[in-house]
Design an enzyme around this catalytic site. Structure first.
Site, PDB file in Angstrom:
ATOM      1  CG  ASP A   1      -2.262   0.606   0.922  1.00 19.72           C
ATOM      2  OD1 ASP A   1      -2.311   1.839   0.729  1.00 19.72           O
ATOM      3  OD2 ASP A   1      -3.242  -0.142   0.848  1.00 19.72           O
TER       4      ASP A   1
ATOM      5  CB  SER B   1      -6.386   2.352  -0.160  1.00 17.00           C
ATOM      6  OG  SER B   1      -5.103   2.831   0.165  1.00 17.00           O
TER       7      SER B   1
ATOM      8  CG  ASP C   1      -6.049  13.595   1.158  1.00 15.27           C
ATOM      9  OD1 ASP C   1      -5.115  12.779   1.237  1.00 15.27           O
ATOM     10  OD2 ASP C   1      -7.188  13.356   1.565  1.00 15.27           O
TER      11      ASP C   1
ATOM     12  NE  ARG D   1     -10.431   7.044   1.072  1.00 15.71           N
ATOM     13  CZ  ARG D   1      -9.113   7.107   1.095  1.00 15.71           C
ATOM     14  NH1 ARG D   1      -8.478   7.903   0.251  1.00 15.71           N
ATOM     15  NH2 ARG D   1      -8.420   6.404   1.954  1.00 15.71           N
TER      16      ARG D   1
ATOM     17  CE  LYS E   1      -4.025   1.444   3.807  1.00 14.72           C
ATOM     18  NZ  LYS E   1      -4.619   2.493   2.944  1.00 14.72           N
TER      19      LYS E   1
ATOM     20  CG  ASP F   1      -1.562   4.762   2.211  1.00 15.18           C
ATOM     21  OD1 ASP F   1      -1.240   5.764   1.557  1.00 15.18           O
ATOM     22  OD2 ASP F   1      -2.718   4.573   2.615  1.00 15.18           O
TER      23      ASP F   1
ATOM     24  CG  HIS G   1      -1.413   9.033   4.681  1.00 14.56           C
ATOM     25  ND1 HIS G   1      -1.505   9.960   3.669  1.00 14.56           N
ATOM     26  CD2 HIS G   1      -2.149   7.958   4.272  1.00 14.56           C
ATOM     27  CE1 HIS G   1      -2.263   9.469   2.697  1.00 14.56           C
ATOM     28  NE2 HIS G   1      -2.654   8.253   3.041  1.00 14.56           N
TER      29      HIS G   1
ATOM     30  CG  ASP H   1      -2.971   0.757  -2.631  1.00 17.64           C
ATOM     31  OD1 ASP H   1      -1.763   1.081  -2.548  1.00 17.64           O
ATOM     32  OD2 ASP H   1      -3.761   0.868  -1.674  1.00 17.64           O
ATOM     33  CG  HIS H   2      -2.411   4.718  -3.418  1.00 23.70           C
ATOM     34  ND1 HIS H   2      -1.538   5.290  -2.511  1.00 23.70           N
ATOM     35  CD2 HIS H   2      -3.332   4.064  -2.663  1.00 23.70           C
ATOM     36  CE1 HIS H   2      -1.921   5.010  -1.284  1.00 23.70           C
ATOM     37  NE2 HIS H   2      -3.016   4.254  -1.341  1.00 23.70           N
TER      38      HIS H   2
ATOM     39  CG  HIS I   1      -2.732   8.603  -1.669  1.00 19.03           C
ATOM     40  ND1 HIS I   1      -4.026   8.147  -1.804  1.00 19.03           N
ATOM     41  CD2 HIS I   1      -2.329   8.189  -0.440  1.00 19.03           C
ATOM     42  CE1 HIS I   1      -4.385   7.497  -0.716  1.00 19.03           C
ATOM     43  NE2 HIS I   1      -3.370   7.513   0.128  1.00 19.03           N
TER      44      HIS I   1
END
Length: 563
Positions: free
Chosen positions: A32, A85, A175, A290, A365, A434, A438, A475-476, A505
């Site tokens: 992730d 994700s 973000d 989301r 996750k 991930d 973050h 996934d990203h 991300h």
């Protein structure tokens, strides 16, 4: 908007692959937040000691390559949209590209259909004598919400009868840039002032930082949601201000202040009374598109029998989500925009063709490697063939304090599942890149990336022992670039000369690697599939299980050539 939608009533039986055998154990590893970027000090994957993943890269181009994990490749509106994700795992599991989150909402707002749908009609009767409350993330990050969508929702709701509107704002800083909350609140206040000029009583009522107020996920910490409930619903918070702008400006004066963690606040009138608690007869919309960080609040707003914290009072409201956040729980039961109908996922195809599947991750996750992978569907397709195992994530401890997270525990569970030979597919998500990424803590993220590499080695060693095959992807992006950059790619610095940390991300591609002793000779990545993304992974995995993929799936990455 699936690519080449399947015909209704189409059979589920998959044809045998003409050149690849059935019966090999396939290990599927999703790293992730693990993209590919040029090496520099802010690329934590490059800075970390990752010998296992470095070795896989040497198999390029035949068994290692880069693929798209953002924008149109995962159903988002443009290639300026970061992947996440949820859409990433949807694409990985579905094998098809579906219009997602922001794109679905954009289409509904652009056409005006959002104001004609069942969800909006459900909340509309409250406009006559009650208040419309809008709760969500105030941001243009495009990961959980978008400011322009909130603007269109405010405009449309006021044109369709809302006379009293209260906005409950959650500040971002994750973000988008930390500190941008002030500008977003300024812009929102300008929009609300224009509505007041038209006779609509529109104000900010409460708020707080997304990681401290309201937006917890996976039932990690219900106190986060309780702080939001107290502020948004009860109108109670330790910090009281006359306006939203005063609130964010004053709270940010604390030297340790951060948009993600702003404490809860309420806006009060000249008599000190809250301007917008949620009352019987009101309408509530959570405007994030989301799902993951709205589900817990949705449960508190909708469930009569609720025991996660004392709500004090449970107002009789008409509540709708921007989207339905959990298709299996049917939560919320009303929503403004219908979800993408993700049908015929690879998980369902494989279960219907007798493939035994084990899936595992830690709490943060677990939903991705099960629910999102399976097309926003909870539970098993076939309980006799499937086993999903969740390892509890650390709670009450920031991920940068425990950056190894549960990577090794997940790997050990996967190893045991592989060596048991009870499963044909063992699928895991390793979350470090991930979740630690973050936090913006570069040193901790490097430690997390090393732990992820060690976990991968455990899984690949088990695949080696059983003569199996592995597929490793992500996934990203996230951990591969931890610096905010100017248009030329140079890191941005603050007034003290320190590099500004990137916590979001990225738009970078992610790797996919295949290998293992069970991989048939002559299997390699195709050279004619230059632009491809996460949705191509499902057909690839099906092939490695010995099946042809359905013809409506995005094409496989692999071919078999004679050696």
């Amino acid at each position: 908007m699936a690519t080449r939608p399947p015909e209704q009533g189409k059979p589920w039986e998959l044809a045998a692959h003409p050149r690849l055998p059935k019966g090999k154990v396939v290990g599927v590893v999703v790293l992730d937040g693990w993209g590919e970027a040029p090496p520099d000090p802010f690329n934590c994957i490059h800075a970390a000691d990752t010998p296992t993943l470095d070795a896989l890269k040497k198999a390029a181009p035949e068994r290692w390559r880069l693929i798209k994990a953002h924008g149109t490749a995962v159903g988002l509106p443009t290639d300026d949209d970061m992947g996440n994700s949820e859409v990433g795992h949807n694409a990985l599991g579905a094998g098809q590209i579906y219009a997602q989150g922001a794109k679905l909402v954009d289409l509904a707002l652009a056409s005006g259909k959002i104001f004609e749908g069942e969800g909006f009609k459900y909340i509309q009767p409250s406009f006559e004598s009650g208040t419309l409350h809008l709760i969500g993330l105030l941001s243009d990050g495009g990961v959980h919400s978008r400011f322009d969508q909130l603007q269109l929702l405010l405009k449309g709701a006021s044109e369709h009868g809302a006379k009293r509107i209260r906005v409950h704002v959650l500040t971002d800083g994750r973000d988008v840039l930390d500190g941008s909350s002030v500008r977003f609140v300024e812009m929102l206040e300008e929009d609300l002032a224009k509505l007041r000029e038209k006779g609509v009583d529109a104000r900010i009522a409460s708020g707080g930082g997304r990681m401290y107020v309201t937006m917890d996920r996976y039932e990690n910490d219900w106190q986060v949601v309780k702080r939001g409930w107290d502020a948004h619903v009860l109108g109670e918070a330790p910090n009281k201000f006359k306006s939203g702008l005063e609130a964010v400006k004053k709270l940010r004066e604390d030297p340790k202040a951060n948009d993600q963690y702003l404490p809860p606040f309420v806006i009060v009138d000249e008599n000190g009374k809250p301007v917008g608690p949620i009352q019987d007869g009101d309408a509530v919309v959570t405007f994030n598109f989301r799902a993951d960080r709205m589900v817990m609040l949705a449960k508190a707003l909708e469930y009569e029998n609720f025991d996660k914290f004392d709500r004090v009072r449970f107002p009789k409201i008409r509540y709708a989500g921007m989207l339905q956040y959990d298709g299996e729980l049917k939560l919320p039961s009303h929503y403004l925009v219908a979800p993408p109908e993700i049908e015929r996922t690879s998980g369902e195809y494989l279960a219907r063709n007798g493939v035994r599947i084990y899936a595992c991750s830690e709490t943060v996750k677990f939903g991705h490697v099960t629910f999102f992978w399976n097309g926003n569907r909870s539970g098993y397709f076939n309980p006799e063939l499937e086993k999903y195992e969740e390892i509890p994530s650390d709670t009450g401890i920031p991920f940068n304090v425990q950056p190894k997270m549960k990577a090794l525990e997940i790997a050990q569970k996967a190893r045991d599942a592989i060596l048991s030979r009870k499963f044909d597919q063992v699928r895991v998500n390793i979350a470090n890149g991930d979740m630690v990424g973050h936090t913006g803590d570069i040193e901790a993220t490097i430690v997390g990336c090393k732990a992820a590499d060690e976990a991968v080695k455990i899984i690949l060693d088990a695949i080696e022992q059983v003569g199996g095959i592995f597929v490793l992807t992500a996934d990203h992006g996230n951990a591969e670039d931890m610096a905010k950059r100017d248009k030329s790619g140079k890191p941005l610095r603050d007034k003290d000369g320190k590099v500004q940390t990137l916590t979001s991300h990225t738009l970078n591609p992610v790797p996919i690697a295949i290998g293992g002793p069970g991989l048939a000779p002559g299997v390699r990545f195709r050279t004619d599939l230059q632009v491809a993304g996460l949705a191509n992974v499902a057909a690839t995995i099906m092939n490695l299980h010995g099946f042809e993929a359905p013809d409506h799936y995005e094409p496989t990455f692999i071919e078999v050539v004679d050696k």
